[in-house]
Design an enzyme around this catalytic site. Structure first.
Site, PDB file in Angstrom:
ATOM      1  N   GLU A 177     -41.718 -47.652   3.967  1.00 42.67           N
ATOM      2  CA  GLU A 177     -42.660 -48.369   3.086  1.00 42.67           C
ATOM      3  C   GLU A 177     -41.974 -48.898   1.824  1.00 42.67           C
ATOM      4  OE1 GLU A 177     -46.498 -46.500   2.434  1.00 42.67           O
ATOM      5  OE2 GLU A 177     -46.710 -47.566   0.523  1.00 42.67           O
ATOM      6  N   LYS A 197     -52.362 -39.568  -0.229  1.00 39.88           N
ATOM      7  CA  LYS A 197     -51.480 -40.346   0.664  1.00 39.88           C
ATOM      8  C   LYS A 197     -50.255 -40.792  -0.109  1.00 39.88           C
ATOM      9  CE  LYS A 197     -49.858 -44.136   2.808  1.00 39.88           C
ATOM     10  NZ  LYS A 197     -48.856 -45.071   2.287  1.00 39.88           N
ATOM     11  N   ASP A 256     -40.287 -30.857   9.582  1.00 44.66           N
ATOM     12  CA  ASP A 256     -41.436 -31.324  10.361  1.00 44.66           C
ATOM     13  C   ASP A 256     -42.501 -31.895   9.413  1.00 44.66           C
ATOM     14  OD1 ASP A 256     -43.738 -31.562  11.861  1.00 44.66           O
ATOM     15  OD2 ASP A 256     -43.444 -29.696  12.952  1.00 44.66           O
ATOM     16  N   HIS A 268     -45.411 -53.817  -5.747  1.00 42.31           N
ATOM     17  CA  HIS A 268     -45.376 -53.934  -4.290  1.00 42.31           C
ATOM     18  C   HIS A 268     -44.932 -55.309  -3.832  1.00 42.31           C
ATOM     19  CE1 HIS A 268     -48.076 -50.458  -2.702  1.00 42.31           C
ATOM     20  NE2 HIS A 268     -47.031 -50.043  -3.370  1.00 42.31           N
TER      21      HIS A 268
HETATM   22  C1  MEV Z   1     -49.596 -46.656  -1.164  1.00 45.41           C
HETATM   23  O1  MEV Z   1     -48.775 -46.273  -0.095  1.00 45.41           O
HETATM   24  C2  MEV Z   1     -49.941 -45.468  -2.022  1.00 45.41           C
HETATM   25  C3  MEV Z   1     -50.948 -45.731  -3.125  1.00 45.41           C
HETATM   26  O2  MEV Z   1     -52.142 -46.324  -2.594  1.00 45.41           O
HETATM   27  C4  MEV Z   1     -51.261 -44.383  -3.731  1.00 45.41           C
HETATM   28  C5  MEV Z   1     -52.393 -44.387  -4.735  1.00 45.41           C
HETATM   29  O3  MEV Z   1     -53.296 -45.241  -4.644  1.00 45.41           O
HETATM   30  O4  MEV Z   1     -52.400 -43.455  -5.567  1.00 45.41           O
HETATM   31  C6  MEV Z   1     -50.408 -46.695  -4.144  1.00 45.41           C
END
Ligand code: MEV
Length: 433
Positions: A93, A273, A289, A386
């Protein structure tokens, strides 16, 4: 066979695992590739030229036909308990590694990360059905408890020498949730290994020794929920050092963002996430793992019945404090950790950590990732960072050359990036020439 038609039947195969690698690829190309030659070329591109290394990979799993690469990168400048680290990360990513590196630098200028392992106990269970009297079961358990441990002596011998082994075995009555269901709940210490094979072997030996008429063993397996294999990491600074302009406002917004993830599951899942972006990347790079780690972390995030943030942030008077606490079952010996050449190198880069050291490093990577995400979200928004990497992905998809990449990156600085806008720009660039 169950009325399957000829077309479906022709795409099902018997004895595939017995085919040679070439036969597997040919069968696949014949039945599933749109363009056989191009598909086979793509597979071949990723086959390692070093046949010994390729064989090693082939033997990790079954039916291998090539390798699937993810980028391997370094996030330098992490200071953890006063010790400098360059952290290896394996992840596809965009922006994750850049964010980790930026955060590492930010916090190394403010004293670095503090981390501590709270506990290292792991769990395995023998699940069984028993329809007789609970008192008779309890006295049978008490009578054979020592024998159950003895039944594992040959498996635990080496682990005991390293200070690990079985810590406790409990009989748990679970009939309230499922008829006639009981467990042997076993607690382990596994030293520097993750211990999955060790735990499962012990459990199977315990189950065989415990089984008798009237006790029906359903299964014996470790749990990836390890709430007593816990690590905590923290950063802190004076609120005034948080941000060059308006530091209190941004520190407060940061805390609010974490508070939202504590009470709102829709946000908490995305928040966590982002934490797992950092955690999984290091877990993967060290040959551990990541599915086990992710499952355990998410279960821990919902331990009180609601899914919540794994991190916590607060302002106490003039201090900003940001922390993470999560379970991490990791190994620095065993499994792929020394077998996969890149995992082995990752361990070397991390100065051959113990499992406890690695728990701290991984927790820090998760905290750093969350810090980067929240700092961006509560200030400029996430897309600015990003988009730079996203633009590069689009340019690569469109097969832009080095010159075109340079011109277009400049042209899109500060602008909204979309696939069509970039394609259009590239087209005009090419037709103008
Ligand atoms: C993207 O991979 C992760 C984010 O969405 C985490 C977040 O929103 O805290 C940027």
């Amino acid at each position: 066979m169950y009325g399957l038609n000829k077309t479906i039947m022709s795409k099902l195969v018997k004895g595939f695992s017995k085919f040679s690698k070439v036969e597997k690829i040919n069968w696949l190309a014949e039945n599933f590739f749109l363009d056989k030659d191009s598909g086979i070329r793509t597979l071949e591109q990723y086959v390692n030229k070093d046949s010994k290394l390729q064989q090693l990979h082939d033997e990790f799993i079954e039916n291998t036909i090539s390798n699937f690469y993810v980028p391997y990168a370094i996030a330098p400048n992490f200071l953890i308990n006063g010790k400098p680290y360059a952290i290896p990360m394996a992840i596809e990513e965009s922006s994750v590694v850049a964010a980790a590196a930026l955060t590492a630098k930010f916090w190394s200028d403010r004293g670095g990360f503090k981390a501590e392992v709270i506990s290292t106990r792991k769990v395995g269970q023998v699940h069984f059905i028993y329809k007789g009297s609970p008192e008779a079961l309890e006295s049978y358990f008490q009578a054979v408890k020592d024998d159950l441990i003895k039944a594992t002596d040959h498996i635990t011998e080496n682990m005991r020498k390293r200070g690990g082994g079985i810590v406790a075995i409990e009989l748990r009555d679970k009939r309230e949730s499922l008829d006639d269901y009981y467990q042997l709940h076993v607690i382990f210490e596994t030293g520097d290994s993750m211990g999955a094979n060790f735990i499962n072997s012990c459990l199977e030996a315990i189950a065989s020794s415990f089984e008798k008429e009237g006790i029906q063993i359903v299964m014996s397996i470790l749990s990836n929920y390890v709430p007593e294999c816990l690590v905590r990491a923290e950063v802190s600074c004076k609120v005034q050092d948080f941000f060059p302009e308006n530091p209190r406002l941004y520190a407060e917004k940061f805390v609010q963002a974490v508070d939202i993830a504590r009470i709102e599951p829709f946000r908490a899942v995305t928040h966590n996430k982002g934490i797992m972006n950092g955690i999984d990347a290091v877990v993967l790079a060290t040959g551990n793992d990541f599915r086990a780690v992710a499952a355990g972390a998410h279960a821990y995030a919902s331990r009180d019945g609601q899914y919540r943030s794994l991190t916590d942030a607060r302002i106490i008077e003039e201090d900003f404090i940001f922390s993470i606490e999560l379970p991490l079952s990791l190994g620095t010996v065993g499994g792929l950790t020394k077998l996969h050449p890149l995992a082995k190198l990752s361990m070397e880069i991390l100065q051959n950590p113990t499992a406890k050291d690695l728990m701290q490093i991984v927790a820090v990577a998760g905290l750093a990732q969350n810090f980067a995400a929240l700092r961006a979200l509560t200030t400029t928004g996430i897309q600015q960072g990003h988009m730079k990497m996203h633009l590069l992905n689009i340019l690569n998809q469109l097969e832009a050359n080095v010159h075109e990449k340079e011109v277009i990156t400049k042209a899109f600085t500060g602008k909204t990036v979309s696939h069509s806008a970039v394609a259009e720009y590239l087209h005009s660039l090419r037709t103008d020439q």
